[in-house]
Write a protein that holds these residues in place. Structure first.
Motif, PDB file in Angstrom:
ATOM      1  N   ASP A 213       0.842  -1.193   0.000  1.00 44.11           N
ATOM      2  CA  ASP A 213       0.000   0.000   0.000  1.00 44.11           C
ATOM      3  C   ASP A 213       0.878   1.245   0.000  1.00 44.11           C
ATOM      4  O   ASP A 213       1.663   1.456   0.920  1.00 44.11           O
ATOM      5  CB  ASP A 213      -0.902   0.016   1.237  1.00 44.11           C
ATOM      6  N   PHE A 214       0.748   2.059  -1.031  1.00 45.16           N
ATOM      7  CA  PHE A 214       1.532   3.287  -1.143  1.00 45.16           C
ATOM      8  C   PHE A 214       1.059   4.266  -0.072  1.00 45.16           C
ATOM      9  O   PHE A 214      -0.130   4.572   0.034  1.00 45.16           O
ATOM     10  CB  PHE A 214       1.357   3.882  -2.534  1.00 45.16           C
ATOM     11  N   LYS A 215       2.007   4.811   0.728  1.00 41.55           N
ATOM     12  CA  LYS A 215       1.633   5.654   1.859  1.00 41.55           C
ATOM     13  C   LYS A 215       2.499   6.908   1.924  1.00 41.55           C
ATOM     14  O   LYS A 215       3.700   6.859   1.703  1.00 41.55           O
ATOM     15  CB  LYS A 215       1.786   4.871   3.175  1.00 41.55           C
ATOM     16  N   VAL A 216       1.860   8.020   2.274  1.00 39.81           N
ATOM     17  CA  VAL A 216       2.526   9.311   2.474  1.00 39.81           C
ATOM     18  C   VAL A 216       2.461   9.645   3.955  1.00 39.81           C
ATOM     19  O   VAL A 216       1.461   9.348   4.629  1.00 39.81           O
ATOM     20  CB  VAL A 216       1.828  10.424   1.657  1.00 39.81           C
ATOM     21  N   ILE A 217       3.529  10.275   4.488  1.00 39.91           N
ATOM     22  CA  ILE A 217       3.538  10.625   5.901  1.00 39.91           C
ATOM     23  C   ILE A 217       3.974  12.067   6.105  1.00 39.91           C
ATOM     24  O   ILE A 217       4.809  12.592   5.366  1.00 39.91           O
ATOM     25  CB  ILE A 217       4.461   9.676   6.711  1.00 39.91           C
ATOM     26  N   TYR A 218       3.354  12.714   7.090  1.00 40.40           N
ATOM     27  CA  TYR A 218       3.764  14.044   7.560  1.00 40.40           C
ATOM     28  C   TYR A 218       4.018  13.913   9.052  1.00 40.40           C
ATOM     29  O   TYR A 218       3.167  13.398   9.786  1.00 40.40           O
ATOM     30  CB  TYR A 218       2.669  15.078   7.297  1.00 40.40           C
ATOM     31  N   THR A 219       5.173  14.373   9.523  1.00 44.25           N
ATOM     32  CA  THR A 219       5.471  14.297  10.949  1.00 44.25           C
ATOM     33  C   THR A 219       5.912  15.658  11.448  1.00 44.25           C
ATOM     34  O   THR A 219       6.678  16.355  10.775  1.00 44.25           O
ATOM     35  CB  THR A 219       6.596  13.281  11.235  1.00 44.25           C
ATOM     36  N   GLY A 220       5.420  16.057  12.620  1.00 45.01           N
ATOM     37  CA  GLY A 220       5.943  17.265  13.241  1.00 45.01           C
ATOM     38  C   GLY A 220       4.908  18.305  13.582  1.00 45.01           C
ATOM     39  O   GLY A 220       3.699  18.061  13.608  1.00 45.01           O
ATOM     40  N   ASN A 221       5.420  19.488  13.824  1.00 44.35           N
ATOM     41  CA  ASN A 221       4.632  20.607  14.300  1.00 44.35           C
ATOM     42  C   ASN A 221       3.696  21.146  13.218  1.00 44.35           C
ATOM     43  O   ASN A 221       4.039  21.165  12.039  1.00 44.35           O
ATOM     44  CB  ASN A 221       5.605  21.707  14.749  1.00 44.35           C
ATOM     45  N   ILE A 222       2.500  21.555  13.641  1.00 39.56           N
ATOM     46  CA  ILE A 222       1.638  22.378  12.785  1.00 39.56           C
ATOM     47  C   ILE A 222       1.446  23.675  13.549  1.00 39.56           C
ATOM     48  O   ILE A 222       0.485  23.846  14.299  1.00 39.56           O
ATOM     49  CB  ILE A 222       0.264  21.735  12.497  1.00 39.56           C
ATOM     50  N   GLY A 223       2.402  24.574  13.380  1.00 38.28           N
ATOM     51  CA  GLY A 223       2.387  25.818  14.131  1.00 38.28           C
ATOM     52  C   GLY A 223       2.314  27.026  13.233  1.00 38.28           C
ATOM     53  O   GLY A 223       1.703  27.010  12.164  1.00 38.28           O
TER      54      GLY A 223
END
Length: 391
Positions: A213-223
């Protein structure tokens, strides 16, 4: 050498700044006497550090070298005035501590942001130690980028003047982004600058093969600095395209993002609360793309976020809207897709292009594995840093 590291953020706090100084302490203290002057862990909130999973470094846990300043004010206030009060309190306490103790050290190693700590450490103090300034953000310019100086415009010229003198009273300047070099050189042309990026420890480097399964990730602050609106647009676009998207988020807009995801009842998009560094790296390795999105301002588009280094270090292609050095690094080494001020459509098209071209993805992953060994390895970079500190 006897070295005092001065930083607002330090282990067990999450984020690239805290992780960088954890590594600086661990590596430098193998051959030198190193102390750390910092604050109690509180970013993004104090309660999370009651969980022992964030206290994973037993060497630091047992150390007596970490001096933590107790603060009365909170740095997590949404009020700019209260944040400034926090910085003034922190600056005063840093100044007092250094005035009393700096004669015991050969090197005073202070980092931005914020610039209140270098001011407190350098201005008006007896120059009895070598002053090393590490610049990780162009402050106060970054405040303009997040529209946080609207009510304090009258003090911006004074902040810029103090920024210039902060550079000029330094003996050596360390930058973690080549994009900062020209800016600093204009203000302090006689001070030597040395580039040392965020990096990986050899023991942290591990790679996983692509999943079915092709997967995209975002990690970290949403500031303040991150592009919340574009992150939401990308989430919507990936959901429509049936592409899995996992976001491990914290910060001032994280609550809004969680609420939005829950309201939409997405099938392919999932949001997670903050994780330890080890948990994040393990999760990134199982994905096909690491996403990095910042606000479209001149200040932010030239930075090199820690999440980009994390993606490269995990052998995962990076997709971003950044320009400057990060853009050049990604495109020149073919470890992903970078376009300054990329639209949401362009970000989504780049993700689909990688998804539909298995050979392209594999080449990007191999390029990332090569790049991390060449440029982003603490064991190599720390030797060069030690040589600079001894000069």
């Amino acid at each position: 050498m006897k070295i005092l590291l001065v930083t607002q953020n330090f282990y067990p706090e999450i984020g690239s700044g805290a992780n960088r100084f954890r590594n600086l302490y661990n590596h430098l203290s193998k051959n030198h006497q190193v102390d750390v002057l910092t604050t109690e862990p509180s970013y993004p909130n104090e309660k999370m550090y009651q969980d022992q999973k964030f206290w994973y470094d037993e060497r630091i846990n047992q150390s007596n070298d970490i001096k933590r300043i107790k603060m009365r004010t909170s740095k997590q206030s949404k009020s700019m005035a209260m944040r400034l009060l926090y910085y003034f309190e922190l600056g005063y306490k840093v100044r007092r501590t250094i005035r009393e103790q700096q004669q015991h050290y050969d090197i005073l190693y202070v980092t931005t942001p914020n610039i209140f700590m270098p001011w407190a450490a350098f201005f008006g103090q007896k120059h009895v130690t070598k002053r090393v300034l590490e610049v990780r953000d162009l402050w106060p310019d970054s405040l303009v980028g997040i529209d946080k100086l609207k009510s304090f415009k009258f003090i911006f010229p004074a902040l810029k003047f103090l920024e210039k003198w902060m550079y000029r009273v330094s003996d050596t300047i360390i930058i973690n982004n080549e994009g900062f070099r020209s800016h600093i050189k204009k203000l302090a042309p006689k001070i030597s600058q040395y580039y040392f990026p965020n990096a990986f420890n050899q023991e942290e480097i591990a790679f996983s093969e692509v999943t079915e399964d092709f997967k995209v990730i975002y990690t970290g602050n949403i500031g303040f600095a991150q592009s919340y609106d574009q992150l939401v647009e990308v989430a919507e676009g990936l959901e429509k395209r049936g592409i899995y998207f996992n976001a491990v988020v914290y910060g001032m807009n994280a609550h809004n993002f969680f609420n939005y995801i829950n309201e939409q009842d997405f099938t392919y998009v999932t949001a997670y609360h903050e994780k330890s560094r080890e948990e994040c790296l393990e999760m990134i390795r199982t994905h096909n793309i690491q996403l990095s999105l910042l606000k479209e301002t001149d200040t932010f588009l030239t930075v090199l976020p820690g999440k980009i280094i994390d993606g490269i270090g995990c052998g995962v292609p990076v997709v971003t809207n950044l320009g400057g050095y990060a853009n050049q690094l990604i495109n020149d080494n073919q470890v992903g897709y970078a376009k300054e001020r990329a639209t949401t459509r362009e970000i989504l098209d780049a993700i689909e292009q990688i998804k539909n071209n298995h050979a392209l993805e594999q080449q990007m992953r191999q390029n990332a594995r090569t790049l991390v060994q060449e440029e982003f390895l603490w064991e190599k970079n720390i030797k060069k840093l030690e040589e600079v500190l001894k000069r």
